[in-house]
Design an enzyme around this catalytic site. Structure first.
Site, PDB file in Angstrom:
ATOM      1  N   GLU A  21       0.827  -1.216   0.000  1.00 45.44           N
ATOM      2  CA  GLU A  21       0.000   0.000   0.000  1.00 45.44           C
ATOM      3  C   GLU A  21       0.863   1.268   0.000  1.00 45.44           C
ATOM      4  OE1 GLU A  21      -1.440   1.869   3.399  1.00 45.44           O
ATOM      5  OE2 GLU A  21      -1.034   0.196   4.744  1.00 45.44           O
ATOM      6  N   ASP A 134     -16.906   5.737  14.010  1.00 50.69           N
ATOM      7  CA  ASP A 134     -15.672   5.660  13.220  1.00 50.69           C
ATOM      8  C   ASP A 134     -15.157   4.221  13.153  1.00 50.69           C
ATOM      9  OD1 ASP A 134     -13.353   6.073  11.850  1.00 50.69           O
ATOM     10  OD2 ASP A 134     -12.579   7.653  13.149  1.00 50.69           O
ATOM     11  N   SER A 136     -13.127   1.814  10.328  1.00 48.44           N
ATOM     12  CA  SER A 136     -12.391   1.919   9.067  1.00 48.44           C
ATOM     13  C   SER A 136     -13.068   1.154   7.931  1.00 48.44           C
ATOM     14  CB  SER A 136     -10.977   1.368   9.248  1.00 48.44           C
ATOM     15  OG  SER A 136     -10.306   1.373   8.013  1.00 48.44           O
ATOM     16  N   ALA A 137     -13.034   1.774   6.753  1.00 47.73           N
ATOM     17  CA  ALA A 137     -13.536   1.091   5.552  1.00 47.73           C
ATOM     18  C   ALA A 137     -12.652  -0.102   5.176  1.00 47.73           C
ATOM     19  CB  ALA A 137     -13.621   2.078   4.389  1.00 47.73           C
ATOM     20  N   ASP A 138     -11.507  -0.243   5.843  1.00 44.77           N
ATOM     21  CA  ASP A 138     -10.701  -1.459   5.625  1.00 44.77           C
ATOM     22  C   ASP A 138     -11.521  -2.707   5.973  1.00 44.77           C
ATOM     23  OD1 ASP A 138      -8.575   0.234   5.047  1.00 44.77           O
ATOM     24  OD2 ASP A 138      -7.412  -0.266   6.840  1.00 44.77           O
ATOM     25  N   LYS A 155      -3.123  -1.491  15.922  1.00 42.69           N
ATOM     26  CA  LYS A 155      -2.633  -0.674  17.030  1.00 42.69           C
ATOM     27  C   LYS A 155      -3.715  -0.486  18.067  1.00 42.69           C
ATOM     28  CE  LYS A 155       0.739   2.351  15.021  1.00 42.69           C
ATOM     29  NZ  LYS A 155       0.635   2.308  13.573  1.00 42.69           N
TER      30      LYS A 155
HETATM   31  N1  PSU Z   1      -2.540   1.704  10.815  1.00 40.88           N
HETATM   32  C1  PSU Z   1      -1.207   1.750  10.960  1.00 40.88           C
HETATM   33  N2  PSU Z   1      -0.449   2.331   9.980  1.00 40.88           N
HETATM   34  C2  PSU Z   1      -1.023   2.854   8.840  1.00 40.88           C
HETATM   35  C3  PSU Z   1      -2.446   2.783   8.710  1.00 40.88           C
HETATM   36  C4  PSU Z   1      -3.154   2.195   9.709  1.00 40.88           C
HETATM   37  O1  PSU Z   1      -0.689   1.279  11.956  1.00 40.88           O
HETATM   38  O2  PSU Z   1      -0.310   3.390   7.981  1.00 40.88           O
HETATM   39  C5  PSU Z   1      -3.101   3.315   7.457  1.00 40.88           C
HETATM   40  C6  PSU Z   1      -3.418   2.168   6.469  1.00 40.88           C
HETATM   41  O3  PSU Z   1      -3.260   2.657   5.158  1.00 40.88           O
HETATM   42  C7  PSU Z   1      -4.884   1.883   6.757  1.00 40.88           C
HETATM   43  C8  PSU Z   1      -5.399   3.287   7.030  1.00 40.88           C
HETATM   44  O4  PSU Z   1      -5.574   1.301   5.677  1.00 40.88           O
HETATM   45  O5  PSU Z   1      -4.365   3.898   7.795  1.00 40.88           O
HETATM   46  C9  PSU Z   1      -6.718   3.270   7.783  1.00 40.88           C
HETATM   47  O6  PSU Z   1      -7.212   4.554   7.858  1.00 40.88           O
HETATM   48  P1  PSU Z   1      -8.689   4.807   8.425  1.00 40.88           P
HETATM   49  O7  PSU Z   1      -8.591   4.505   9.895  1.00 40.88           O
HETATM   50  O8  PSU Z   1      -8.955   6.259   8.150  1.00 40.88           O
HETATM   51  O9  PSU Z   1      -9.604   3.895   7.679  1.00 40.88           O
HETATM   52 MN    MN Z   2     -12.153   6.553  10.059  1.00 39.01          MN
END
Ligand code: PSU
Ligand code: MN
Length: 302
Positions: A21, A134, A136-138, A155
């Site tokens: 990524e 909140d 994540s869309a992951d 984390k």
């Molecule tokens: N967690 C980490 N390091 C990162 C990310 C998450 O420890 O770099 C990044 C990844 O690209 C992950 C994104 O897909 O943050 C998730 O962001 P959000 O919480 O806004 O969905």
């Molecule tokens: Mn988010």
């Protein structure tokens, strides 16, 4: 979609490919460690017999496999957007440049037929999600896109227990490599048991084969690969830094896409770089493991 020569050759030959990524480069780590890591991780994937495919959207084009100058641009340029899957159409229509999160990287990888992806940490359910919503869309992407994401867990800026619950509800297979505990990124410990455990690349490749080829599941797979013992930061030591970062997040009223990059940057600052060293080590470890899994999985498709 633009594939590098290396990546398109590897895919045509059904050779192992590992997606990487770019949000981790543009929004997850400071310069110049970010570009150094991106370059090193590609070399690690190659050393383990697979072709690296770093993914990003450059001037509206989804790129799979980047040149050194393109990695440098993502590492340095201030205007690079952070892009999850729903941002991809806008980047393409507006000819913009975006670093892809785990979700967006999975989607582009899947379109190319890449099944294995290495990163540091995945997104999840944020603490306080009951009121902030909140999540994540992951996680959404893991539910619908058949790519295996090798991470060091998540984390503890996130609610790890709720994230595991959510993954269960979404039907996403979650397995820990070589440990009975689910890892928390900087630490091998989280206090939560591994939903399932397997040991080593060939067992993990067999798991992917069962998931997609034998059972026809259409989900992604989350493979949590604990940080090596020598590189770990004890969970208690990092916990205070994380609490401080979360307090500052609230005080500043930061929300939405900014949350994760803000917390990541604060933790690096407050740990005087110690967290960055651990972060680099676990990403290298994940790249090696992902490449080994990709190699074993490719053998099973022959
Ligand atoms: N967690 C980490 N390091 C990162 C990310 C998450 O420890 O770099 C990044 C990844 O690209 C992950 C994104 O897909 O943050 C998730 O962001 P959000 O919480 O806004 O969905
Ligand atoms: Mn988010």
């Amino acid at each position: 979609m633009l594939l590098s020569n290396d990546v398109s050759k590897a895919l045509a030959n059904k050779a192992p490919v590992v997606a990487l990524e770019s949000t981790i480069i543009s929004h997850g780590m400071p310069y110049p460690q970010n570009v150094a890591l991106a370059t090193e991780v590609e070399a690690i994937v190659r050393d383990h017999g697979a072709t690296p495919a770093t993914i990003a959207v450059l001037d509206g084009v989804c790129c799979v496999g980047l040149e050194p100058a393109q990695l440098e641009r993502l590492a340095k340029e201030p205007g690079v957007y952070k892009a999850t899957t729903r941002d991809l159409p806008w980047l393409m229509a507006s000819a913009s440049t975006g670093a892809t999160t785990v979700a967006a990287t999975m989607r582009i990888a899947a379109l190319c037929g890449i099944r294995v992806f290495a990163t540091g940490g995945v997104g999840g359910v944020h603490r306080g999600a009951a009121t902030s919503f909140d999540i994540s869309a992951d996680l959404t992407e893991l539910a619908v896109t058949p790519v295996a994401v090798v991470s060091a867990g998540i984390k503890s800026i996130l609610d790890i227990g709720l994230t595991l619950e959510r993954l269960e509800t979404l039907g996403v297979p979650v397995v820990v490599n070589g440990s009975d505990e689910f890892p928390s990124f900087y630490s091998r410990a989280s206090g939560l048991p591994a939903p399932r455990r397997l040991d080593g690349a060939s067992a993990l490749a067999r798991y992917l084969h069962a998931t997609w080829n034998e059972l026809g599941l259409t989900t992604g797979v989350s493979i949590a690969n604990p940080i090596p013992v020598a590189d770990e930061i004890p969970a208690a030591e990092i916990a205070d830094l994380i609490e401080e970062a979360l307090t500052e997040l609230d005080a500043r009223g930061i929300s939405g896409q900014e949350v994760t990059p803000f917390l990541l940057a604060r933790i690096v600052e407050r740990s005087q770089g110690r967290s960055l060293t651990a972060n680099l080590a676990l990403v290298r470890n994940n790249a090696a493991t992902a490449a080994q899994i990709a190699v074993e999985y490719a053998k099973m498709q022959a």
